[in-house]
Design an enzyme around this catalytic site. Structure first.
Site, PDB file in Angstrom:
ATOM      1  N   HIS A 100     -18.004 -43.993 -66.176  1.00  0.00           N
ATOM      2  CA  HIS A 100     -18.227 -43.541 -65.997  1.00  0.00           C
ATOM      3  C   HIS A 100     -17.800 -42.482 -65.549  1.00  0.00           C
ATOM      4  CE1 HIS A 100     -21.448 -44.706 -68.744  1.00  0.00           C
ATOM      5  NE2 HIS A 100     -21.915 -43.852 -69.167  1.00  0.00           N
ATOM      6  N   ASP A 103     -19.904 -43.541 -62.327  1.00  0.00           N
ATOM      7  CA  ASP A 103     -20.074 -44.425 -61.870  1.00  0.00           C
ATOM      8  C   ASP A 103     -19.444 -44.960 -61.017  1.00  0.00           C
ATOM      9  OD1 ASP A 103     -21.876 -44.893 -63.911  1.00  0.00           O
ATOM     10  OD2 ASP A 103     -20.430 -45.715 -65.146  1.00  0.00           O
ATOM     11  N   HIS A 270     -28.028 -50.840 -79.564  1.00  0.00           N
ATOM     12  CA  HIS A 270     -28.132 -49.427 -80.574  1.00  0.00           C
ATOM     13  C   HIS A 270     -28.364 -49.088 -81.942  1.00  0.00           C
ATOM     14  CE1 HIS A 270     -25.830 -46.900 -77.032  1.00  0.00           C
ATOM     15  NE2 HIS A 270     -26.993 -47.588 -76.681  1.00  0.00           N
ATOM     16  N   ASP A 337     -22.248 -54.355 -71.029  1.00  0.00           N
ATOM     17  CA  ASP A 337     -23.442 -52.912 -71.355  1.00  0.00           C
ATOM     18  C   ASP A 337     -24.687 -53.512 -70.870  1.00  0.00           C
ATOM     19  OD1 ASP A 337     -24.446 -50.422 -70.608  1.00  0.00           O
ATOM     20  OD2 ASP A 337     -23.708 -49.478 -72.061  1.00  0.00           O
TER      21      ASP A 337
HETATM   22  C1  XLS Z   1     -26.393 -45.459 -73.131  1.00  0.00           C
HETATM   23  C2  XLS Z   1     -24.865 -46.108 -73.834  1.00  0.00           C
HETATM   24  C3  XLS Z   1     -24.085 -45.797 -72.287  1.00  0.00           C
HETATM   25  C4  XLS Z   1     -22.276 -45.604 -73.116  1.00  0.00           C
HETATM   26  C5  XLS Z   1     -21.616 -44.950 -72.043  1.00  0.00           C
HETATM   27  O1  XLS Z   1     -27.354 -45.961 -74.375  1.00  0.00           O
HETATM   28  O2  XLS Z   1     -25.188 -47.331 -73.874  1.00  0.00           O
HETATM   29  O3  XLS Z   1     -24.050 -46.389 -71.405  1.00  0.00           O
HETATM   30  O4  XLS Z   1     -22.137 -47.190 -73.146  1.00  0.00           O
HETATM   31  O5  XLS Z   1     -22.121 -43.295 -71.705  1.00  0.00           O
HETATM   32 CA    CA Z   2     -27.593 -49.084 -74.442  1.00  0.00          CA
HETATM   33 CA    CA Z   3     -23.138 -48.835 -74.414  1.00  0.00          CA
END
Ligand code: XLS
Ligand code: CA
Ligand code: CA
Length: 437
Positions: A100, A103, A270, A337
């Site tokens: 990001h 970051d 997710h 991630d």
């Molecule tokens: C947050 C997301 C984020 C995205 C990028 O839950 O996973 O980290 O991957 O903005």
């Molecule tokens: Ca996540």
């Molecule tokens: Ca993510």
């Protein structure tokens, strides 16, 4: 200056090795299903977790030291993170990174100052990339942490905040292109709502789509040839997020004419928060030609929030790799991630987490190969639909029949035979036999 002293370059030592700082299954050069493991599995480092997250949670402060010898919040620290990141990627053999905007550098109140810092750090990163095969997988703009985004970015009620979001996207695209990034991600961090009582859903969705169209136009104008991605997530931080899951995001992209430029970045944690399996969202993306990239992590089935754990579940990685291999691979990659658990606060833990993740996906790939070569599962699915390969079934598939013709066939049939067993338990035992037999 070496940051991760006492940590060697991580090598493949095989399943018998007891060395915590060695791969047991990830053998980058090994050929699986006609391609090297490293080609099947383009792994990426998430800048925010690996170089930023230091263990803070709602109840306690940092446990890990991620200062890398510099004062946090300074450009020296931003550069120290670059140094640490490149040393980390070289030692683990991870070939990509994702970031990001915030970051990379500390954010200033004035975006012109932040942007100048981004110019400086991206020069520094470019310099580091020289002579290595390390590349940028994707970039994105953080449009969720700063209080200005409390009501969303594309979905905000404030036209001024919308401008700010546009400015961040523009700059994040500039940096992504400068670093040769393959993709650009939209995760709708605050694009959603807490209550319908204060929300015009249609208005907000239209504005998000307009922002994405402008991003595509700008990106293409500066030579970005890669994919834009939506990363679906159902909840957290907003109670309801507009990009709920793969199917919802695909519907949105098609409705607003964005489907030619966008694919999906599917995150395992997710998908499970949306009440799906990881492989479900991969399948939905793949059959719609939109499987772009993966955020490789896992959640906790006992917890209802986003825990971003390093992937450990080999069954899930196996099902994931079956989907990826069948789809012909990813145009993107596998971005970890994921963050260390709070008590795993040492440098060794950072490396051991990546070894775990890379070995888990290597096992997933090896298992997918075994299941494909075994063939019983694919054969079963093929035979399950055999009644559509001849006769009236074939006519249905070819759309050469009518409701009336089908009804006439049913009239002459009496009760149809039962459709045949789904054989779930048998197929599950095939999986176990192939994996462990
Ligand atoms: C947050 C997301 C984020 C995205 C990028 O839950 O996973 O980290 O991957 O903005
Ligand atoms: Ca996540
Ligand atoms: Ca993510």
């Amino acid at each position: 200056m070496e940051i991760f002293k006492n940590i060697p370059t991580i090598k493949y030592e095989g399943p018998e090795s007891k060395n915590p700082l060695a791969f047991k299954f990830y053998d980058s050069e090994k050929v699986v299903l006609g391609k090297k493991m490293s080609e099947h599995l383009p792994f990426a480092m998430a800048w925010w977790h690996n170089l930023g997250a230091a263990g803070t949670d709602m109840f306690g402060r940092d446990t890990a030291d991620k200062s890398f010898g510099a004062q946090k919040g300074t450009m020296e620290h931003a550069k120290a993170k670059v140094d640490a990141g490149f040393e980390f990627m070289k030692k683990t053999g991870v070939k990509y990174f994702c970031f990001h905007d915030v970051d990379l550098v500390p954010e200033a109140d004035d975006i012109k100052v932040t942007n100048a810092r981004l110019d400086e750090i991206s020069d520094y990163i470019l310099e580091k990339m020289k002579g290595t095969d390390i590349k940028c997988l994707w970039g994105t703009a953080n449009m969720f942490s700063n209080p200005r985004f409390m009501n969303g970015a594309g979905s905000t009620n404030s036209a001024d905040v919308y401008c700010f979001a546009a400015a961040q996207i523009k700059k994040a695209l500039d940096v992504t292109v400068k670093l040769g990034g393959k993709g650009y991600v939209f995760w709708g961090g605050r694009e959603g709502y807490e209550t319908l009582l204060n929300t015009d859903v249609k208005f907000e969705l239209e504005n998000i789509a307009t922002l994405m169209h402008m991003a595509v136009d700008y990106g293409r104008s500066i030579g970005f040839k890669g994919d834009f991605y939506i990363e679906p997530k159902p909840k957290e931080p907003m109670k309801h997020q507009y990009d709920f899951d793969a199917a919802t995001a695909i519907g949105f992209l098609r409705q607003y004419g964005l489907d030619k430029d966008f694919k999906l970045n599917i995150e395992a944690n997710h998908a499970t928060l949306a009440g799906h399996t990881f492989e479900h969202d991969l399948r939905i993306s793949a059959i719609n030609g939109m499987l772009g990239s993966i955020d490789a992590n896992q959640g906790d089935y006992l917890l209802g929030w986003d825990t971003d754990e390093f992937p450990f579940d080999v069954y899930t990685a196996t099902m994931c790799m079956l989907e990826v291999v069948r789809a012909g691979g990813l145009t993107g990659g596998f971005n970890f991630d994921a963050k260390n658990r709070r008590p795993s606060y040492t440098y060794e833990d950072m490396f051991e987490a990546y070894i775990l993740g890379m070995d888990t996906f290597a096992l997933g790939l090896l298992n997918a190969e075994k299941l494909i070569k075994d063939g019983r599962i694919d054969q079963f699915v093929k035979e399950k639909y055999a009644s559509y390969s001849t006769g009236i079934g074939k006519k249905i598939r070819e759309k050469k029949t009518t409701l009336a013709e089908l009804a006439a066939i049913a009239d002459d049939m009496g009760a149809p035979e039962l459709p045949g067993s789904g054989k779930q338990e048998y197929l599950e035992s095939v999986v176990n036999q192939v994996l462990f037999g």
